[in-house]
Design a protein around this motif. Structure first.
Motif, PDB file in Angstrom:
ATOM      1  N   SER A 193       2.478  -3.952   3.789  1.00 36.60           N
ATOM      2  CA  SER A 193       1.648  -4.898   3.046  1.00 36.60           C
ATOM      3  C   SER A 193       0.226  -4.335   2.968  1.00 36.60           C
ATOM      4  O   SER A 193      -0.242  -3.684   3.902  1.00 36.60           O
ATOM      5  CB  SER A 193       1.653  -6.266   3.738  1.00 36.60           C
ATOM      6  OG  SER A 193       1.364  -6.139   5.121  1.00 36.60           O
ATOM      7  N   ALA A 194      -0.458  -4.587   1.843  1.00 38.54           N
ATOM      8  CA  ALA A 194      -1.750  -3.940   1.574  1.00 38.54           C
ATOM      9  C   ALA A 194      -2.930  -4.706   2.164  1.00 38.54           C
ATOM     10  O   ALA A 194      -3.901  -5.008   1.475  1.00 38.54           O
ATOM     11  CB  ALA A 194      -1.931  -3.747   0.068  1.00 38.54           C
ATOM     12  N   ASN A 195      -2.837  -5.040   3.445  1.00 41.46           N
ATOM     13  CA  ASN A 195      -3.934  -5.715   4.132  1.00 41.46           C
ATOM     14  C   ASN A 195      -4.374  -4.853   5.301  1.00 41.46           C
ATOM     15  O   ASN A 195      -3.580  -4.095   5.841  1.00 41.46           O
ATOM     16  CB  ASN A 195      -3.444  -7.077   4.667  1.00 41.46           C
ATOM     17  CG  ASN A 195      -2.152  -6.951   5.453  1.00 41.46           C
ATOM     18  OD1 ASN A 195      -1.143  -6.503   4.915  1.00 41.46           O
ATOM     19  ND2 ASN A 195      -2.174  -7.313   6.713  1.00 41.46           N
ATOM     20  N   PRO A 196      -5.647  -4.997   5.717  1.00 43.71           N
ATOM     21  CA  PRO A 196      -6.035  -4.319   6.955  1.00 43.71           C
ATOM     22  C   PRO A 196      -5.148  -4.849   8.081  1.00 43.71           C
ATOM     23  O   PRO A 196      -4.776  -6.028   8.068  1.00 43.71           O
ATOM     24  CB  PRO A 196      -7.486  -4.759   7.152  1.00 43.71           C
ATOM     25  CG  PRO A 196      -7.955  -5.233   5.813  1.00 43.71           C
ATOM     26  CD  PRO A 196      -6.752  -5.776   5.125  1.00 43.71           C
ATOM     27  N   PHE A 197      -4.777  -3.999   9.026  1.00 39.53           N
ATOM     28  CA  PHE A 197      -3.858  -4.369  10.104  1.00 39.53           C
ATOM     29  C   PHE A 197      -4.291  -5.678  10.770  1.00 39.53           C
ATOM     30  O   PHE A 197      -5.447  -5.832  11.156  1.00 39.53           O
ATOM     31  CB  PHE A 197      -3.818  -3.239  11.144  1.00 39.53           C
ATOM     32  CG  PHE A 197      -2.811  -3.458  12.220  1.00 39.53           C
ATOM     33  CD1 PHE A 197      -1.454  -3.496  11.922  1.00 39.53           C
ATOM     34  CD2 PHE A 197      -3.209  -3.628  13.540  1.00 39.53           C
ATOM     35  CE1 PHE A 197      -0.509  -3.693  12.919  1.00 39.53           C
ATOM     36  CE2 PHE A 197      -2.268  -3.825  14.548  1.00 39.53           C
ATOM     37  CZ  PHE A 197      -0.921  -3.856  14.232  1.00 39.53           C
ATOM     38  N   SER A 246      -1.625 -11.154   4.667  1.00 35.36           N
ATOM     39  CA  SER A 246      -1.074 -10.308   3.600  1.00 35.36           C
ATOM     40  C   SER A 246      -1.640 -10.703   2.237  1.00 35.36           C
ATOM     41  O   SER A 246      -1.935 -11.869   1.991  1.00 35.36           O
ATOM     42  CB  SER A 246       0.444 -10.439   3.563  1.00 35.36           C
ATOM     43  OG  SER A 246       1.019  -9.818   4.673  1.00 35.36           O
ATOM     44  N   LEU A 280       0.891  -1.164   0.000  1.00 35.69           N
ATOM     45  CA  LEU A 280       0.000   0.000   0.000  1.00 35.69           C
ATOM     46  C   LEU A 280       0.929   1.214   0.000  1.00 35.69           C
ATOM     47  O   LEU A 280       1.489   1.573   1.019  1.00 35.69           O
ATOM     48  CB  LEU A 280      -0.838  -0.048   1.279  1.00 35.69           C
ATOM     49  CG  LEU A 280      -1.967   0.942   1.478  1.00 35.69           C
ATOM     50  CD1 LEU A 280      -3.029   0.764   0.402  1.00 35.69           C
ATOM     51  CD2 LEU A 280      -2.590   0.723   2.857  1.00 35.69           C
ATOM     52  N   ARG A 337      -3.578   0.941  10.903  1.00 36.79           N
ATOM     53  CA  ARG A 337      -2.350   0.515  11.584  1.00 36.79           C
ATOM     54  C   ARG A 337      -1.903   1.560  12.598  1.00 36.79           C
ATOM     55  O   ARG A 337      -1.946   2.757  12.320  1.00 36.79           O
ATOM     56  CB  ARG A 337      -1.275   0.345  10.518  1.00 36.79           C
ATOM     57  CG  ARG A 337       0.088  -0.040  11.038  1.00 36.79           C
ATOM     58  CD  ARG A 337       0.938  -0.368   9.826  1.00 36.79           C
ATOM     59  NE  ARG A 337       2.273  -0.718  10.181  1.00 36.79           N
ATOM     60  CZ  ARG A 337       3.003  -1.581   9.469  1.00 36.79           C
ATOM     61  NH1 ARG A 337       2.507  -2.139   8.397  1.00 36.79           N
ATOM     62  NH2 ARG A 337       4.216  -1.859   9.823  1.00 36.79           N
ATOM     63  N   GLN A 385     -10.193  -6.293   0.089  1.00 28.69           N
ATOM     64  CA  GLN A 385      -9.999  -5.783   1.448  1.00 28.69           C
ATOM     65  C   GLN A 385      -9.954  -4.272   1.540  1.00 28.69           C
ATOM     66  O   GLN A 385     -10.387  -3.687   2.529  1.00 28.69           O
ATOM     67  CB  GLN A 385      -8.711  -6.359   2.037  1.00 28.69           C
ATOM     68  CG  GLN A 385      -8.762  -7.867   2.190  1.00 28.69           C
ATOM     69  CD  GLN A 385      -7.398  -8.438   2.526  1.00 28.69           C
ATOM     70  OE1 GLN A 385      -6.582  -7.772   3.145  1.00 28.69           O
ATOM     71  NE2 GLN A 385      -7.149  -9.656   2.111  1.00 28.69           N
ATOM     72  N   LEU A 386      -9.366  -3.632   0.528  1.00 32.32           N
ATOM     73  CA  LEU A 386      -9.154  -2.181   0.624  1.00 32.32           C
ATOM     74  C   LEU A 386      -9.610  -1.427  -0.612  1.00 32.32           C
ATOM     75  O   LEU A 386      -9.368  -0.233  -0.736  1.00 32.32           O
ATOM     76  CB  LEU A 386      -7.651  -1.895   0.860  1.00 32.32           C
ATOM     77  CG  LEU A 386      -7.005  -2.490   2.111  1.00 32.32           C
ATOM     78  CD1 LEU A 386      -5.506  -2.230   2.109  1.00 32.32           C
ATOM     79  CD2 LEU A 386      -7.623  -1.915   3.376  1.00 32.32           C
ATOM     80  N   LYS A 408      -4.959   1.408   6.398  1.00 30.63           N
ATOM     81  CA  LYS A 408      -4.613   0.091   6.925  1.00 30.63           C
ATOM     82  C   LYS A 408      -5.167  -0.140   8.330  1.00 30.63           C
ATOM     83  O   LYS A 408      -5.264  -1.272   8.798  1.00 30.63           O
ATOM     84  CB  LYS A 408      -3.088  -0.017   6.946  1.00 30.63           C
ATOM     85  CG  LYS A 408      -2.558  -1.381   6.555  1.00 30.63           C
ATOM     86  CD  LYS A 408      -1.050  -1.425   6.625  1.00 30.63           C
ATOM     87  CE  LYS A 408      -0.590  -2.635   7.394  1.00 30.63           C
ATOM     88  NZ  LYS A 408      -0.675  -3.910   6.691  1.00 30.63           N
ATOM     89  N   ILE A 448      -1.761   6.228   4.537  1.00 34.18           N
ATOM     90  CA  ILE A 448      -1.436   4.792   4.567  1.00 34.18           C
ATOM     91  C   ILE A 448      -1.832   4.185   5.909  1.00 34.18           C
ATOM     92  O   ILE A 448      -2.523   3.159   5.973  1.00 34.18           O
ATOM     93  CB  ILE A 448       0.078   4.550   4.316  1.00 34.18           C
ATOM     94  CG1 ILE A 448       0.461   4.982   2.906  1.00 34.18           C
ATOM     95  CG2 ILE A 448       0.431   3.081   4.556  1.00 34.18           C
ATOM     96  CD1 ILE A 448       1.953   4.870   2.601  1.00 34.18           C
TER      97      ILE A 448
END
Ligand code: TXA
Ligand code: MG
Length: 320
Positions: A133-137, A141, A29, A48, A151-152, A46, A42
């Motif tokens: 990595s482009a995943n929700p926290f 991945s 991401l 994050r 996911q996003l 995420k 970012i």
């Protein structure tokens, strides 16, 4: 829609937007690493915490010298052997990198990824790309365009489609605290391969809980998890223990008796750890969608990439 429009991706990044990018490890991401606003986006997309630093991506070793104060000899050896590739080096950062990128740490994680689309994308940019990595926290991945889209997709302005990730596991992270080569994350490059080049390395054991403050905030134990509870161990034992449950299963090389064929994924009939690593996260994504009570997974051979797969499964699991 054109899913591999590099011009569009570049334009969006220049405008301070955040986009999905392919790499050989997992999808990232990405945003302008010099632009605090982009970095904030970012973290927000995420979900994050700001205490977890981001990796900065570039495309040439020359560029790395503008990001890091110095590259110690052992780091340079690894860089020359593995870049472009799935290696992240923790180096002392120059002030040009905003503190928010490194969560206030004096070091920055730097990687030259090996994916043709993303390398081309970066050739014409005047800034490096910060990209987790482009995943929700906390979730698994993404190794395909579709994973990021699912996911996003509604939170990013564009995703570059570079096909399924070649390696399928995140990069190996190596740092040099007090000049001691230290592995912070096992990854696509094995500890053996690193040690062959620079000799013994230590490994920073994982933290037990995610709430304990620590030097590497993102290296908490619970990570990469599917939403369905995951149990890891010898398959026959797990089958007996969870016989009353609806089970989805991950298998290394053969069909598991007692689990429906539609509810299991065989990673590599020929027992290739590389092939298993490549499809591990995609398989977990798929099994997670089956609506099973639990996912079970075996312990892989304790060598090379098998160790890395075991580590990822342990961290994603409910029982450990
Ligand atoms: O393969 C990869 O490394 C992918 C692709 C997109 O390059 N990126 C990735 O980023 O996995 P992320 O943010 O999901 O994981 C990076 C890990 C985090 O656990 C973070 O805490 C750690 O690297 N990290 C980053 N910078 C660090 C630093 N300066 N010191 C210690 N740990 C750091
Ligand atoms: Mg990650």
């Amino acid at each position: 829609m054109n899913r591999s429009d590099i011009q569009k991706a570049r334009l969006l990044l220049r405008q301070g937007e955040v986009i999905g990018i392919p790499t050989e490890t997992v999808y990232g991401l990405a945003g302008n690493a010099y632009d605090e606003q982009a970095i904030r986006k970012i973290f927000a997309i995420k979900g994050r915490p700001l205490t977890s630093p981001l990796i900065v991506h570039t495309h040439t070793l020359d560029y790395v010298y503008s990001l890091a104060k110095e590259i110690p000899p052992q780091a340079l050896t690894l860089a020359k052997a593995f870049w472009p590739g799935p290696l992240t080096l923790l180096l002392e950062k120059k002030p040009t990198i905003p503190d928010i990128v490194t969560a206030g740490l004096p070091t920055v994680g730097i990687r030259i990824p090996n994916h043709p689309l993303t390398r081309t994308l970066m050739t014409d940019l005047s800034f490096p790309l910060a990209a987790p990595s482009a995943n929700p926290f906390g979730y698994i991945s993404p190794t395909t365009y579709e994973h990021v889209e699912e996911q996003l997709g509604d939170r990013v302005s564009y995703i570059l489609d570079g096909g399924p990730a070649q390696k399928g596991l995140e990069s190996t992270i190596v740092g040099f605290p007090n000049n001691i080569p230290t592995l912070y994350r096992l990854g696509s490059i094995t500890q053996e391969a690193i040690q062959d080049l620079i000799g013994p390395t230590s490994y920073m054991a994982l933290a037990k809980t995610s709430s304990t403050p620590q030097l590497t905030p993102g290296r908490t134990k619970k990570h990469y998890s599917p939403r369905t509870p995951l149990h890891v161990g010898p398959i026959p034992t797990l089958l007996t223990k969870y016989s009353a449950h609806r089970i989805a299963a991950l298998s290394f090389d053969k069909l598991i008796e007692g689990v429906g064929q539609s509810h299991q994924i065989i990673l590599s009939p020929k027992r290739s750890l590389q092939q298993a690593a490549r499809s591990l996260f995609a398989a977990l994504h798929q099994l997670d969608k089956l609506g099973a009570d639990i996912i079970i997974a075996p312990i892989f051979p304790a060598q090379g990439l098998g160790n890395v797969i075991n580590e990822r499964l342990q961290r994603a699991s409910t029982t450990s």
